[in-house]
Design an enzyme around this catalytic site. Structure first.
Site, PDB file in Angstrom:
ATOM      1  N   PHE A   1       4.879  -4.929  -1.744  1.00 50.66           N
ATOM      2  CA  PHE A   1       4.992  -4.356  -3.078  1.00 50.66           C
ATOM      3  C   PHE A   1       6.212  -4.921  -3.794  1.00 50.66           C
ATOM      4  O   PHE A   1       7.255  -5.161  -3.174  1.00 50.66           O
ATOM      5  CB  PHE A   1       5.158  -2.834  -3.008  1.00 50.66           C
ATOM      6  CG  PHE A   1       3.957  -2.092  -2.498  1.00 50.66           C
ATOM      7  CD1 PHE A   1       3.083  -1.468  -3.371  1.00 50.66           C
ATOM      8  CD2 PHE A   1       3.710  -2.001  -1.128  1.00 50.66           C
ATOM      9  CE1 PHE A   1       1.980  -0.765  -2.902  1.00 50.66           C
ATOM     10  CE2 PHE A   1       2.608  -1.309  -0.647  1.00 50.66           C
ATOM     11  CZ  PHE A   1       1.741  -0.693  -1.539  1.00 50.66           C
TER      12      PHE A   1
ATOM     13  N   THR B   1       0.816  -4.475   3.379  1.00 53.06           N
ATOM     14  CA  THR B   1       0.842  -4.762   1.948  1.00 53.06           C
ATOM     15  C   THR B   1       2.283  -4.895   1.478  1.00 53.06           C
ATOM     16  O   THR B   1       3.145  -4.097   1.838  1.00 53.06           O
ATOM     17  CB  THR B   1       0.145  -3.646   1.147  1.00 53.06           C
ATOM     18  OG1 THR B   1      -1.228  -3.564   1.545  1.00 53.06           O
ATOM     19  CG2 THR B   1       0.204  -3.933  -0.348  1.00 53.06           C
TER      20      THR B   1
END
Length: 285
Positions: free
Chosen positions: A175, A173
């Site tokens: 960010f 992921t």
């Protein structure tokens, strides 16, 4: 950039919490019930930064972030890539042979299908991964487990029965690190990424012409996402990442051409690329 307190969406032990701790060791993390609440906490001065997920290598973009960023009044001052390593967590006394159900966020459950099949576990949907861990810890018993991070196991006192149970090893992921103040990297800094949003004018080939300046000036565009604004099918906004600093001649010229064909354009930040991005750009030998 240092931070004493970082806001994130979720509860303690969430992957966003893990990302905060990995990016800023020693900082306090502030759990928030929603992305809006995390942004509000930053604007109100309850924290120094906010860690907000923008895309995942398997699940794709995080739509809410794209929608909220442009009008948030906040700026992107960094990025962080967090490897998602799912663990099978259960209360003390449980074992692989006693489990019957696995609780987690629906996206996480979809990323451990092989485990669910091999162990014949019934998936149970919860609001988030760390919340599932907290629920299992409170409930106890030997038949229910959670799919969550190892950090969640430490926080809620659960046993890690299996590590790295995700189907795909590249589950990562990305960010955005947000701040109240714009703090661009120096123009001479290497490996800078610039994030910006724009809306094209309603004329034929406007998007084609708007993006042409990046090609002619040799600017590498690494992200281009479109989404509707204001509930109108005719109003489309684009969120982009490009390599380079807005004060460098090539990117400055590209922005000038973009502005000519756009009804609005806003730079959200120019920041140093995370090492993970640089590693992934190196071709395998």
């Amino acid at each position: 950039m240092s931070a004493h307190r970082i806001a994130f969406q979720g509860v303690l032990g969430a992957y966003s919490d893990l990302a905060c701790r990995a990016a800023y060791p020693g900082s306090e993390t502030l759990p928030c019930p929603s992305f809006e609440a995390a942004m509000a906490a930053l604007r109100d001065g309850q924290c120094d930064l906010a860690m907000l997920p923008c895309e995942n290598s398997l699940a794709g973009r995080v739509p809410d972030i794209h929608r909220m960023l442009p009008d948030s009044g906040l700026f992107v001052v960094g990025e962080h890539f967090q490897r998602v390593e799912h663990c099978l967590l259960a209360p003390k006394g449980a074992s692989l042979s006693t489990l019957k159900r696995a609780h987690s966020h629906p996206v996480a459950l979809g990323q451990v299908l092989r485990l669910l099949k091999d162990m014949n576990l019934t998936p149970v949907i919860e609001a988030d991964t760390a919340g599932a861990a907290a629920l299992i810890a409170e409930r106890g018993g030997v038949e229910d487990a959670a799919i969550a991070s190892e950090l969640a196991a430490e926080i809620y006192g659960l046993e890690v029965l299996k590590r790295n149970v995700e189907d795909e090893a590249h589950n990562t992921t990305r960010f955005y690190v947000m701040s109240r103040d714009r703090a661009d990297a120096p123009v001479e800094a290497p490996n800078v990424v610039t994030t910006f949003v724009f809306q094209v004018r309603s004329i034929p080939a406007a998007l084609y012409k708007a993006l042409g300046g990046f090609a002619t000036n040799g600017i590498n565009m690494t992200k281009l996402e479109s989404y509707m604004v204001g509930g109108r099918f005719a109003a489309t906004q684009f969120l982009c990442d490009v390599d380079g600093h807005p004060d460098q001649p090539g990117l400055r010229r590209a922005f000038e051409e973009l502005a000519f064909f756009s009804s609005s354009m806003k730079i959200l930040g120019a920041y140093r690329a995370h090492p993970y991005r640089l590693e992934q750009s190196i071709p395998a030998e």
